[in-house]
Design an enzyme around this catalytic site. Structure first.
Site, PDB file in Angstrom:
ATOM      1  N   ARG A   1       0.814  -1.216   0.096  1.00 24.99           N
ATOM      2  CA  ARG A   1      -0.062   0.025  -0.093  1.00 24.99           C
ATOM      3  C   ARG A   1       0.815   1.246   0.154  1.00 24.99           C
ATOM      4  O   ARG A   1       0.556   2.210  -0.681  1.00 24.99           O
ATOM      5  CB  ARG A   1      -0.995   0.017   1.205  1.00 24.99           C
ATOM      6  CG  ARG A   1      -1.603   1.316   1.278  1.00 24.99           C
ATOM      7  CD  ARG A   1      -2.840   1.362   2.270  1.00 24.99           C
ATOM      8  NE  ARG A   1      -2.724   0.509   3.406  1.00 24.99           N
ATOM      9  CZ  ARG A   1      -2.049   0.703   4.416  1.00 24.99           C
ATOM     10  NH1 ARG A   1      -1.177   1.696   4.845  1.00 24.99           N
ATOM     11  NH2 ARG A   1      -2.296  -0.475   5.469  1.00 24.99           N
TER      12      ARG A   1
ATOM     13  N   TYR B   1     -16.581  17.466 -14.304  1.00 27.55           N
ATOM     14  CA  TYR B   1     -17.073  16.146 -14.361  1.00 27.55           C
ATOM     15  C   TYR B   1     -18.013  15.935 -13.279  1.00 27.55           C
ATOM     16  O   TYR B   1     -17.971  16.352 -12.061  1.00 27.55           O
ATOM     17  CB  TYR B   1     -15.989  15.063 -14.189  1.00 27.55           C
ATOM     18  CG  TYR B   1     -16.285  13.678 -13.974  1.00 27.55           C
ATOM     19  CD1 TYR B   1     -17.220  13.135 -14.989  1.00 27.55           C
ATOM     20  CD2 TYR B   1     -16.009  12.987 -12.870  1.00 27.55           C
ATOM     21  CE1 TYR B   1     -17.635  11.775 -14.777  1.00 27.55           C
ATOM     22  CE2 TYR B   1     -16.409  11.660 -12.927  1.00 27.55           C
ATOM     23  CZ  TYR B   1     -17.052  11.186 -13.551  1.00 27.55           C
ATOM     24  OH  TYR B   1     -17.794   9.844 -13.439  1.00 27.55           O
TER      25      TYR B   1
ATOM     26  N   ASP C   1      -7.259  19.806 -13.304  1.00 26.83           N
ATOM     27  CA  ASP C   1      -7.770  18.585 -13.642  1.00 26.83           C
ATOM     28  C   ASP C   1      -7.389  18.584 -15.296  1.00 26.83           C
ATOM     29  O   ASP C   1      -7.770  19.193 -15.937  1.00 26.83           O
ATOM     30  CB  ASP C   1      -8.998  18.213 -13.468  1.00 26.83           C
ATOM     31  CG  ASP C   1      -9.548  16.853 -13.913  1.00 26.83           C
ATOM     32  OD1 ASP C   1      -8.901  16.493 -14.919  1.00 26.83           O
ATOM     33  OD2 ASP C   1     -10.503  16.413 -13.416  1.00 26.83           O
TER      34      ASP C   1
ATOM     35  N   LYS D   1      -8.344   7.498 -18.579  1.00 27.06           N
ATOM     36  CA  LYS D   1      -8.539   8.285 -20.090  1.00 27.06           C
ATOM     37  C   LYS D   1      -7.477   8.216 -21.041  1.00 27.06           C
ATOM     38  O   LYS D   1      -6.870   7.012 -21.276  1.00 27.06           O
ATOM     39  CB  LYS D   1      -9.148   9.677 -19.968  1.00 27.06           C
ATOM     40  CG  LYS D   1     -10.179   9.722 -18.745  1.00 27.06           C
ATOM     41  CD  LYS D   1     -11.526   8.973 -19.154  1.00 27.06           C
ATOM     42  CE  LYS D   1     -12.693   8.973 -18.050  1.00 27.06           C
ATOM     43  NZ  LYS D   1     -12.501   9.086 -16.596  1.00 27.06           N
TER      44      LYS D   1
HETATM   45  O1  P1T Z   1     -13.449   7.888 -13.415  1.00 30.79           O
HETATM   46  P1  P1T Z   1     -12.420   8.160 -12.709  1.00 30.79           P
HETATM   47  O2  P1T Z   1     -11.049   7.578 -13.142  1.00 30.79           O
HETATM   48  O3  P1T Z   1     -12.614   8.023 -11.277  1.00 30.79           O
HETATM   49  O4  P1T Z   1     -12.221   9.969 -12.901  1.00 30.79           O
HETATM   50  C1  P1T Z   1     -12.838  10.717 -12.523  1.00 30.79           C
HETATM   51  C2  P1T Z   1     -13.047  12.056 -13.594  1.00 30.79           C
HETATM   52  C3  P1T Z   1     -12.009  13.271 -13.109  1.00 30.79           C
HETATM   53  N1  P1T Z   1     -12.003  14.363 -13.889  1.00 30.79           N
HETATM   54  C4  P1T Z   1     -12.494  14.189 -15.290  1.00 30.79           C
HETATM   55  C5  P1T Z   1     -12.134  15.434 -16.093  1.00 30.79           C
HETATM   56  C6  P1T Z   1     -13.090  13.253 -15.538  1.00 30.79           C
HETATM   57  O5  P1T Z   1     -13.524  13.015 -17.117  1.00 30.79           O
HETATM   58  C7  P1T Z   1     -13.540  11.829 -14.898  1.00 30.79           C
HETATM   59  C8  P1T Z   1     -14.380  10.888 -15.107  1.00 30.79           C
HETATM   60  N2  P1T Z   1     -14.809  11.018 -16.519  1.00 30.79           N
HETATM   61  C9  P1T Z   1     -15.727  10.280 -16.952  1.00 30.79           C
HETATM   62  C10 P1T Z   1     -15.922   8.893 -16.435  1.00 30.79           C
HETATM   63  C11 P1T Z   1     -16.552  10.648 -18.199  1.00 30.79           C
HETATM   64  O6  P1T Z   1     -16.977  10.093 -19.017  1.00 30.79           O
HETATM   65  O7  P1T Z   1     -16.486  11.838 -18.235  1.00 30.79           O
END
Ligand code: P1T
Length: 380
Positions: A46, A98, A170, A195
């Site tokens: 961890r 988001y 972000d 992503k």
């Molecule tokens: O899904 P996750 O890895 O927990 O990330 C969250 C997140 C944070 N910031 C941005 C700009 C994001 O687009 C996302 C996740 N977004 C999607 C799943 C989406 O389809 O927009």
């Protein structure tokens, strides 16, 4: 080292044990000690894992940071940033973001006494009116999800520094291929590495990158204490994805431009949101801080009609209707009912996330096939 070399070599070295060029997947929860505390730098997975360390070093290199931290999801990474704060602190955030981030802020951290102001930051001067002695963090996405607003990072840094407030960006939509917020003076860069960083829709992961040791130490403490880490297999996959980030992004940008222009000229399309258009309200800022405009596009079809938007996304054949973005394959989404459903309708409509909005993550397929697909779906 140039970016296109950094994706392959930045922060990366052959593994110490046998010189493996790709870091082995250290699928272990613990590490043998010769005497209590007598270990080779790793004691419990961890806290640290060599595969994760390799990824964290690569992430730091890509974003021109000194420290990288990888988490089990993008939201876990944001959660760690919020744990730098305490009850009574205030956060100013972009009002377009988001939906899951909005949900984390309003449904979890508001309960712990943190106050959030969601505001339009397209004009950075707007921020100042919301600053008081409790303001500890400015949270921004740029481009924003899903309205593709552009926030001037340099101007926001100037405001944050003047008031001694941390700025977190972000950088999920842009990736370090297009912009490195730390270079402009941001304190924390965050990624949903699910992503473009991973790039193949085969993992869920988050990342934080910082320059400052004091912030890094606090975040490492939170990462270990709260434990929202990613595993070694996903770390390996993300590292493999990073190796091609630059070639993927180049194609995402080329295809994105072609599709944005196709949609803008289409008689059945009312409005296209893409920062590469000269008439995008912050095109000049996008040009200043980004090297290109990326592969994310939002649009509204003529008539601004919910049922028609649903019909369009249902009829796409090469684009897959799905949440997420940034993979090699093209995806289409309906933010109001999918990624942004957790934002109350009135709040999301104020920022432009209407029921007829469609979001595209343009992949790296042959652009002719993508355009043909959109043509048939839009003609229905
Ligand atoms: O899904 P996750 O890895 O927990 O990330 C969250 C997140 C944070 N910031 C941005 C700009 C994001 O687009 C996302 C996740 N977004 C999607 C799943 C989406 O389809 O927009």
């Amino acid at each position: 080292m140039k970016f296109n070399t950094k994706t392959i070599h930045g922060g990366q070295k052959p593994d110490k044990a046998y010189g493996a060029v790709m870091p082995p997947i250290y699928q272990t929860s613990t590490f043998a000690q010769s005497t209590p505390g007598g270990h080779k730098g790793y004691e419990y997975a961890r806290t640290h894992n060599p595969t994760r360390t390799a990824l964290e070093n690569a992430l730091a290199s890509l974003e021109n940071g000194n420290y990288g931290l990888a988490f089990g999801s993008g939201l876990a990474a944001i959660d760690a940033v919020m744990k730098l704060l305490k009850s009574g602190d205030e956060v100013i955030s972009t009002n377009d973001l988001y939906g899951g981030t909005y949900r984390l802020f309003t449904k979890i951290f508001e309960n712990y006494g943190i106050k959030f102001h969601f505001i339009g930051m397209e004009n950075a001067a707007n921020i100042e009116a919301y600053i008081n002695e409790n303001t500890k963090l400015i949270w921004t996405e740029t481009p924003t999800n899903p309205m593709m607003n552009i926030i001037d990072i340099e101007a926001t840094v100037a405001i944050a520094k003047k008031h001694n407030i941390m700025l977190a960006v972000d950088n999920t939509f842009a990736t370090p291929y297009l912009q490195c917020p730390l270079d402009f003076g941001a304190d924390i860069v965050m990624h949903s590495a699910t992503k473009y960083i991973g790039g193949h829709s085969d993992l869920v992961m988050g990342a934080l990158i910082v320059k400052d040791k004091e912030i890094a130490d606090k975040l490492y403490f939170i990462q270990n204490a709260s434990g929202a880490i990613c595993g070694p297999m996903d770390s390996f996959l993300a590292l493999r994805g990073i190796k091609t980030l630059h070639v993927r992004m180049q194609r995402h940008c080329e295809n994105g431009k072609a599709i944005a222009e196709y949609l803008a000229a289409h008689p059945n399309v009312e409005k296209v949101y893409w920062p590469g258009f000269e008439n995008h309200p912050n095109h000049d800022i996008a040009k200043k801080q980004m090297d290109d405009f990326g592969g994310m596009i939002s649009f509204v079809a003529k008539g601004n009609d919910y049922d028609q938007a649903i019909k369009i996304v249902e009829n796409l054949k090469v684009f897959t209707l799905a949440e997420s973005l940034g993979g090699v394959e093209s995806l289409a989404g309906h933010p109001a009912s999918m990624t942004h459903a957790s934002i109350p309708k009135a709040a999301r409509e104020k920022t432009g996330v209407v029921d007829a909005l469609i979001r595209l993550s343009v992949g790296i397929e042959d652009v002719d096939d993508l355009i043909e697909d959109l043509a048939q779906a839009l003609s229905i």
